[in-house]
Write a protein that holds these residues in place. Structure first.
Motif, PDB file in Angstrom:
ATOM      1  N   ARG A  71       0.822  -1.216   0.000  1.00 35.05           N
ATOM      2  CA  ARG A  71       0.000   0.000   0.000  1.00 35.05           C
ATOM      3  C   ARG A  71       0.852   1.260   0.000  1.00 35.05           C
ATOM      4  N   GLN A  72       2.175   1.087  -0.126  1.00 38.65           N
ATOM      5  CA  GLN A  72       3.094   2.228  -0.138  1.00 38.65           C
ATOM      6  C   GLN A  72       3.009   3.060   1.152  1.00 38.65           C
ATOM      7  N   ILE A  73       2.575   2.429   2.237  1.00 40.91           N
ATOM      8  CA  ILE A  73       2.552   3.079   3.543  1.00 40.91           C
ATOM      9  C   ILE A  73       3.892   2.820   4.209  1.00 40.91           C
ATOM     10  N   THR A  74       4.582   3.861   4.617  1.00 34.37           N
ATOM     11  CA  THR A  74       5.857   3.683   5.290  1.00 34.37           C
ATOM     12  C   THR A  74       5.654   3.689   6.800  1.00 34.37           C
ATOM     13  N   ILE A  75       6.500   2.936   7.490  1.00 33.61           N
ATOM     14  CA  ILE A  75       6.497   2.916   8.949  1.00 33.61           C
ATOM     15  C   ILE A  75       7.933   2.883   9.434  1.00 33.61           C
ATOM     16  N   ASN A  76       8.277   3.819  10.290  1.00 33.35           N
ATOM     17  CA  ASN A  76       9.631   3.934  10.824  1.00 33.35           C
ATOM     18  C   ASN A  76       9.577   4.184  12.320  1.00 33.35           C
ATOM     19  N   ASN A  77      10.691   3.917  12.974  1.00 28.70           N
ATOM     20  CA  ASN A  77      10.792   3.975  14.425  1.00 28.70           C
ATOM     21  C   ASN A  77      11.880   4.971  14.822  1.00 28.70           C
ATOM     22  N   VAL A  78      11.520   5.963  15.610  1.00 29.70           N
ATOM     23  CA  VAL A  78      12.485   6.938  16.124  1.00 29.70           C
ATOM     24  C   VAL A  78      12.918   6.490  17.514  1.00 29.70           C
ATOM     25  N   GLN A  79      14.226   6.421  17.737  1.00 32.56           N
ATOM     26  CA  GLN A  79      14.766   5.933  18.999  1.00 32.56           C
ATOM     27  C   GLN A  79      15.518   7.051  19.724  1.00 32.56           C
ATOM     28  N   PRO A  80      14.801   7.848  20.515  1.00 32.08           N
ATOM     29  CA  PRO A  80      15.485   8.921  21.243  1.00 32.08           C
ATOM     30  C   PRO A  80      16.349   8.365  22.373  1.00 32.08           C
ATOM     31  N   GLY A  81      17.409   9.107  22.643  1.00 28.42           N
ATOM     32  CA  GLY A  81      18.139   8.904  23.882  1.00 28.42           C
ATOM     33  C   GLY A  81      17.589   9.857  24.921  1.00 28.42           C
ATOM     34  N   PRO A  82      18.405  10.274  25.883  1.00 30.06           N
ATOM     35  CA  PRO A  82      17.932  11.191  26.916  1.00 30.06           C
ATOM     36  C   PRO A  82      17.432  12.505  26.324  1.00 30.06           C
ATOM     37  N   VAL A  83      16.220  12.864  26.703  1.00 29.51           N
ATOM     38  CA  VAL A  83      15.583  14.085  26.208  1.00 29.51           C
ATOM     39  C   VAL A  83      15.045  14.853  27.408  1.00 29.51           C
ATOM     40  N   GLU A  84      15.107  16.162  27.331  1.00 33.56           N
ATOM     41  CA  GLU A  84      14.705  17.022  28.442  1.00 33.56           C
ATOM     42  C   GLU A  84      13.181  17.025  28.584  1.00 33.56           C
ATOM     43  N   THR A  85      12.689  16.181  29.484  1.00 35.88           N
ATOM     44  CA  THR A  85      11.262  16.123  29.791  1.00 35.88           C
ATOM     45  C   THR A  85      11.114  16.006  31.304  1.00 35.88           C
ATOM     46  N   ASP A  86       9.880  15.956  31.774  1.00 37.31           N
ATOM     47  CA  ASP A  86       9.674  15.830  33.216  1.00 37.31           C
ATOM     48  C   ASP A  86      10.188  14.486  33.742  1.00 37.31           C
ATOM     49  N   MET A  87      10.301  13.476  32.869  1.00 32.90           N
ATOM     50  CA  MET A  87      10.794  12.170  33.307  1.00 32.90           C
ATOM     51  C   MET A  87      12.291  12.180  33.578  1.00 32.90           C
ATOM     52  N   THR A  88      13.032  13.111  32.953  1.00 33.58           N
ATOM     53  CA  THR A  88      14.483  13.133  33.114  1.00 33.58           C
ATOM     54  C   THR A  88      14.961  14.269  34.015  1.00 33.58           C
TER      55      THR A  88
ATOM     56  N   ASP B 261      15.134  14.762  37.143  1.00 36.98           N
ATOM     57  CA  ASP B 261      15.936  14.397  38.311  1.00 36.98           C
ATOM     58  C   ASP B 261      17.206  13.638  37.943  1.00 36.98           C
ATOM     59  N   LEU B 262      17.420  13.413  36.660  1.00 36.55           N
ATOM     60  CA  LEU B 262      18.559  12.599  36.233  1.00 36.55           C
ATOM     61  C   LEU B 262      19.608  13.390  35.468  1.00 36.55           C
ATOM     62  N   MET B 263      19.435  14.689  35.361  1.00 32.61           N
ATOM     63  CA  MET B 263      20.319  15.501  34.519  1.00 32.61           C
ATOM     64  C   MET B 263      21.789  15.374  34.924  1.00 32.61           C
ATOM     65  N   ALA B 264      22.061  15.445  36.205  1.00 25.07           N
ATOM     66  CA  ALA B 264      23.448  15.401  36.673  1.00 25.07           C
ATOM     67  C   ALA B 264      24.104  14.076  36.313  1.00 25.07           C
ATOM     68  N   TYR B 265      23.330  13.013  36.274  1.00 25.68           N
ATOM     69  CA  TYR B 265      23.861  11.703  35.918  1.00 25.68           C
ATOM     70  C   TYR B 265      24.002  11.540  34.407  1.00 25.68           C
ATOM     71  N   ILE B 266      23.025  12.057  33.661  1.00 30.69           N
ATOM     72  CA  ILE B 266      22.964  11.796  32.225  1.00 30.69           C
ATOM     73  C   ILE B 266      23.964  12.623  31.420  1.00 30.69           C
TER      74      ILE B 266
END
Length: 245
Positions: A178-195, A197-202
């Motif tokens: 069907r000519q539909i493409t599907i791809n996967n983006v694999q981020p590393g550490p990104v500045e969000t509320d989840m990270t 508390d981890l900035m000093a480590y990352i």
């Protein structure tokens, strides 16, 4: 057959109220697309995001849907199609992160993470696919932990993201006629509320010496969902400041 892309064709994003998901919603809305997005636990952020988009002349729809519930995912797809029509772009960003050593990891937490990070991704693609026309675009948001874990306590999360990468490879073959493409983006550490508390480590571990921004992930998603990415499918693209280099 070449797809005819329209700047006003709709997009559907699973997990769009905050962090990377919100950046993707803003980026695709800035292109002129009406954007439907799901949220679970951040109704205030979802409402604020809609206000921002509408203030900029865009159109958005927030849909409460828990990606752990396949029926909620199906209904979210139907709500988006009813409001905006068939989507040109599907982005599956919804996910959760829980850490812990295998011998201490609660089975309920294991099941919850699989339900959202794996089954939820499958359900979003499964239920959106019948509405996707020839040559449309699907993007999943995985993680660089699919390739390199890097720290203890990440085994279950990494397993779920590796599953997403393999799902995308197989789905590329399923959708190719069907000519539909599907791809996967694999981020590393990104500045969000989840990270937060981890900035000093990352940060000291990143070769570029800084953490990523949600807008940088959104820019890559925008390219993958645009005209120029029509020959790329089944790929996992890592964007992590050199973490896995």
């Amino acid at each position: 057959m070449t797809a005819t892309f329209s700047p006003s064709a709709p997009a559907l994003i699973f997990g769009g109220a905050r962090g990377i998901g919100a950046a993707i919603v803003r980026r695709l809305a800035a292109e002129g697309r009406p954007v439907a997005f799901t949220y679970v636990s951040a109704p205030d952020r979802a409402a604020a995001l809609i206000q921002d988009i509408e203030a900029g002349g865009g159109t958005a729809l927030a849909i409460r849907a828990d990606s752990a519930d396949p029926e909620a995912v199906r209904l979210a797809v139907e709500a988006a199609v009813e409001r905006f029509g068939k989507p040109e772009v599907l982005v599956v960003n919804a996910g959760m992160l829980m850490g812990g050593a295998i011998d201490q990891f609660a089975m309920d937490d294991f099941d919850r993470m699989l339900a959202i990070n794996v089954r939820g991704v499958f359900a979003a693609i499964r239920y959106a696919a019948p509405h996707l026309l020839q040559g449309r675009r699907i993007v999943t948001i995985g993680s660089n932990t699919a390739d390199r874990i890097g720290s203890p306590g990440s085994s279950v999360y990494a397993m779920t993201k590796a599953a997403v990468a393999q799902l995308v490879r197989g789905a590329a073959l399923d959708f190719a006629p069907r000519q539909i493409t599907i791809n996967n983006v694999q981020p590393g550490p990104v500045e969000t509320d989840m990270t937060a508390d981890l900035m000093a480590y990352i940060v000291p571990k990143l070769p570029l010496g800084r953490i990523g921004k949600p807008d940088e992930i959104a820019d890559l998603v925008a390219w993958l969902t645009g005209r120029g990415a029509g020959y790329m499918t089944g790929a996992s693209l890592t964007i992590d400041g050199g973490w896995t280099a």
